[in-house]
Scaffold this active site. Structure first.
Site, PDB file in Angstrom:
ATOM      1  N   ARG A 173      -5.080   6.169  -7.885  1.00 44.49           N
ATOM      2  CA  ARG A 173      -4.785   7.598  -7.895  1.00 44.49           C
ATOM      3  C   ARG A 173      -4.653   8.127  -9.324  1.00 44.49           C
ATOM      4  O   ARG A 173      -5.169   9.192  -9.661  1.00 44.49           O
ATOM      5  CB  ARG A 173      -3.504   7.852  -7.090  1.00 44.49           C
ATOM      6  CG  ARG A 173      -3.646   7.500  -5.620  1.00 44.49           C
ATOM      7  CD  ARG A 173      -2.292   7.359  -4.925  1.00 44.49           C
ATOM      8  NE  ARG A 173      -1.534   8.604  -4.994  1.00 44.49           N
ATOM      9  CZ  ARG A 173      -0.264   8.705  -4.620  1.00 44.49           C
ATOM     10  NH1 ARG A 173       0.385   7.623  -4.158  1.00 44.49           N
ATOM     11  NH2 ARG A 173       0.367   9.851  -4.693  1.00 44.49           N
ATOM     12  N   THR A 221      -1.716   5.680   1.968  1.00 46.68           N
ATOM     13  CA  THR A 221      -2.938   4.876   1.974  1.00 46.68           C
ATOM     14  C   THR A 221      -3.015   4.037   3.241  1.00 46.68           C
ATOM     15  O   THR A 221      -2.035   3.403   3.637  1.00 46.68           O
ATOM     16  CB  THR A 221      -2.979   3.945   0.746  1.00 46.68           C
ATOM     17  OG1 THR A 221      -2.827   4.727  -0.443  1.00 46.68           O
ATOM     18  CG2 THR A 221      -4.288   3.188   0.679  1.00 46.68           C
ATOM     19  N   LEU A 260       0.870  -1.166   0.000  1.00 40.63           N
ATOM     20  CA  LEU A 260       0.000   0.000   0.000  1.00 40.63           C
ATOM     21  C   LEU A 260       0.910   1.221   0.000  1.00 40.63           C
ATOM     22  O   LEU A 260       1.954   1.222   0.658  1.00 40.63           O
ATOM     23  CB  LEU A 260      -0.890   0.041   1.252  1.00 40.63           C
ATOM     24  CG  LEU A 260      -1.985  -1.019   1.390  1.00 40.63           C
ATOM     25  CD1 LEU A 260      -2.703  -0.847   2.734  1.00 40.63           C
ATOM     26  CD2 LEU A 260      -2.987  -0.940   0.248  1.00 40.63           C
ATOM     27  N   ASP A 261       0.514   2.259  -0.733  1.00 44.02           N
ATOM     28  CA  ASP A 261       1.288   3.493  -0.721  1.00 44.02           C
ATOM     29  C   ASP A 261       1.408   4.014   0.710  1.00 44.02           C
ATOM     30  O   ASP A 261       0.543   3.754   1.558  1.00 44.02           O
ATOM     31  CB  ASP A 261       0.613   4.570  -1.578  1.00 44.02           C
ATOM     32  CG  ASP A 261       0.602   4.219  -3.054  1.00 44.02           C
ATOM     33  OD1 ASP A 261       1.415   3.374  -3.475  1.00 44.02           O
ATOM     34  OD2 ASP A 261      -0.223   4.804  -3.777  1.00 44.02           O
ATOM     35  N   ARG A 262       2.437   4.795   0.943  1.00 43.89           N
ATOM     36  CA  ARG A 262       2.651   5.348   2.280  1.00 43.89           C
ATOM     37  C   ARG A 262       1.410   6.083   2.793  1.00 43.89           C
ATOM     38  O   ARG A 262       1.015   5.935   3.949  1.00 43.89           O
ATOM     39  CB  ARG A 262       3.840   6.314   2.239  1.00 43.89           C
ATOM     40  CG  ARG A 262       4.155   6.963   3.564  1.00 43.89           C
ATOM     41  CD  ARG A 262       5.389   7.826   3.476  1.00 43.89           C
ATOM     42  NE  ARG A 262       5.803   8.273   4.798  1.00 43.89           N
ATOM     43  CZ  ARG A 262       7.008   8.733   5.084  1.00 43.89           C
ATOM     44  NH1 ARG A 262       7.919   8.811   4.136  1.00 43.89           N
ATOM     45  NH2 ARG A 262       7.308   9.114   6.300  1.00 43.89           N
TER      46      ARG A 262
END
Length: 243
Positions: free
Chosen positions: A168, A60, A56-58
């Site tokens: 995104r 998110t 997961l992105d930082r």
């Protein structure tokens, strides 16, 4: 007291957590100064090594799955690659998207700056598909951008493929960027949410992850509601806080 991560599920093979926004999954050359990582915190918390099955992105938050061995994590990773994982996210976006829709738009591969790019690496756009549906909408009597009123929506998003930053990038592609997205969003709306609602995070969260247990084969459905600044913002708008 050592930092603790919320554990949604754990057995002798896997562990599932609710990752907070702002926490890296693992060490990254992009954020060399960072000293906190989900892998390290969880390892110390449960007293054994963990291997992430996905990322997961930082910014998110939400459901994050780990294997308790490299082999188990590899099996789970193949489920992601084969499209057998049911992934659902919530996102707050600018504007009023359609009630339901699909974004079928190829995305070029994104690499980390330090990632090796050999002669065989492919920079061509890869197929990418995302489904979404609108859960709630609001119109505020504030001129954040060029319009006298500002509209926002809460979406449930289902990425069918797993390209980097897919949700995104796809939502930006249809002109409904996620609030709090410093890379693909709009600064005016991000600042408005920070100043008016005290919400400075990316409003994207993985709220559900369905997968087959790598040993028993049973289907597991992990869910977690949004929390913190995300939940406070939804509550302020009178929007739902959970599925």
């Amino acid at each position: 007291m050592a930092e603790q991560l919320p554990i949604l599920y754990r057995d002798e093979h896997i562990v599932v957590i609710d990752k907070p926004a702002g926490l890296l999954v693992h060490r990254s050359e992009i954020d060399r100064h960072e000293t906190r990582f989900a892998i390290q915190i969880l390892r110390d918390q449960i007293g054994q090594r963990v291997w992430p099955a996905h990322r997961l992105d930082r910014g998110t938050s939400g459901v994050l799955l780990f294997g308790l061995s490299a082999e188990i994590a590899g099996q789970l990773g193949r489920q992601f690659e084969q499209g057998r994982i049911d992934k659902r996210y919530w996102a707050v976006v600018r504007g009023y998207p359609p009630t339901t829709g699909s974004i079928d738009h190829p995305l070029t591969r994104q690499r980390d700056p330090y990632e090796f790019q050999g002669e065989a690496s492919n920079n061509e756009a890869q197929p990418a598909l995302t489904h979404f549906r609108t859960l709630a909408q609001i119109e505020l009597p504030v001129a954040v951008d060029r319009y006298p009123r500002s509209r926002y929506a809460l979406l449930e998003v289902e990425p069918v493929t797993g390209r980097r930053h897919q949700i995104r990038r796809h939502l930006k592609h249809i002109a409904h960027p996620i609030i709090g997205d410093a890379t693909y969003g709009k600064g005016r709306h991000n600042r408005f949410f920070a100043e008016q609602f005290g919400c400075r995070r990316l409003l994207l969260a993985c709220v559900r992850l369905g997968f087959d247990h790598p040993v028993s084969g049973l289907r597991l459905d992990m869910k977690t509601p949004v929390s913190g600044e995300f939940a406070a913002t939804l509550a302020r708008f009178g929007w739902p806080l959970a599925q």
